[in-house]
Design an enzyme around this catalytic site. Sequence first.
Site, PDB file in Angstrom:
ATOM      1  N   LYS A 173       0.839  -1.204   0.000  1.00 18.82           N
ATOM      2  CA  LYS A 173       0.000   0.000   0.000  1.00 18.82           C
ATOM      3  C   LYS A 173       0.872   1.252   0.000  1.00 18.82           C
ATOM      4  CE  LYS A 173      -3.780  -2.137   2.521  1.00 18.82           C
ATOM      5  NZ  LYS A 173      -4.383  -2.427   3.815  1.00 18.82           N
ATOM      6  N   GLN A 230      -4.694  -1.840  10.026  1.00 11.84           N
ATOM      7  CA  GLN A 230      -4.603  -3.151   9.378  1.00 11.84           C
ATOM      8  C   GLN A 230      -5.204  -4.238  10.278  1.00 11.84           C
ATOM      9  OE1 GLN A 230      -3.415  -3.734   6.168  1.00 11.84           O
ATOM     10  NE2 GLN A 230      -4.205  -5.793   6.536  1.00 11.84           N
ATOM     11  N   ASP A 251     -11.215   2.753   4.447  1.00 14.04           N
ATOM     12  CA  ASP A 251     -11.490   1.322   4.299  1.00 14.04           C
ATOM     13  C   ASP A 251     -13.001   1.064   4.193  1.00 14.04           C
ATOM     14  OD1 ASP A 251      -9.679  -0.675   3.970  1.00 14.04           O
ATOM     15  OD2 ASP A 251      -9.304  -1.036   6.101  1.00 14.04           O
TER      16      ASP A 251
END
Length: 298
Positions: free
Chosen positions: A54, A98, A121
């Site tokens: 990412k 994460q 997200d």
Amino acid sequence: MSTQIISGRDIAEEIRGELTERVAALKAESGIVPGLATVLVGSDPASEMYVGMKNKAAAAMGIHSRQITLPAATTESELLGVVDGLNADPAVHGILVQLPLPNHIDEGKIIEAIDPSKDVDGFHPVSVGRLATDSGEFFAPCTPAGVVEMLVRSGNDPNGKHVVVVGRSNIVGRPLASLLLRKGAGGNATVTVAHSRTPDLGAVTRTADILVVAMGRPEMITADMVRPGTVVIDVGTNRVDDPTREKGYRVCGDVLFDEVKEVASAISPVPGGVGPMTITMLLANTVKSAALASGSKV
Ligand code: NDP
């Protein structure tokens, strides 16, 4: 019949090119550089690799990325403090914690602590609710948003089509169904969602104009479950033992590709299908967040 191969790799590259231009324009218009903060707790190798990818992709398109790596023993309240700090930081437009988190931390609590305007997200209950009610500004979860982009950009617009989604997870199946049901671009589909309690799955999948599979069951969708001419998107990413490969395994989808490509009108491969789209859509959400923060047209 020649089958169209829907390459997520190519579509992701096309979108990344557009985003790079958008990032440069934002900087020129308002001096804003989109900022993405990723928070990693512990040292899970898969998560470390994913976060690394990412950051690399973000840097390549001029997005500022900040990685915060915390020890596995970090407490829930310490992590909440980090999230609060990022919420308050104007240089950060997207926050990604994460997952999975260590067991002693309540993931739901952490997700709810993220400012919804930085929830790139798309997992915050406010984002989920806005998507489900098709109202207000929100970020769509990255994998389902990637699936919709793949359909639209490959000339297989879901508008007016019957889409069967196999899988009802909060990460893929459910938000994808909500996206496809929306009024407007990328939506307007008639949607059926199937899952493990669906009797006679094949009878349902055979009714699809577009079939999206997100089951996590290697190569379970076979040709007899697909009506000729169906567009098939395979979200599944599975590692299966394969002693003929150097690594001892191969990565495959939930669809038996070689067989289904003979009946489908279009199909996405694994790897090289949905996978490359997920990170791209995360970066797209970050750029959108920065544009919204700057007051620029999104
Ligand atoms: P989950 O395990 O959370 O959900 C799987 C879904 O499939 C569930 O709804 C389950 O039903 C359903 N299912 C399982 N077995 C069957 C069956 N035999 N018949 C019908 N339905 C079934 O997985 P995710 O949604 O998180 O992921 C799905 C796949 O997509 C995985 O392979 C994952 O690796 C991949 N993935 C890929 C991403 C990418 O970027 N390419 C991103 C995210 C996921 P029930 O609810 O009844 O249990």
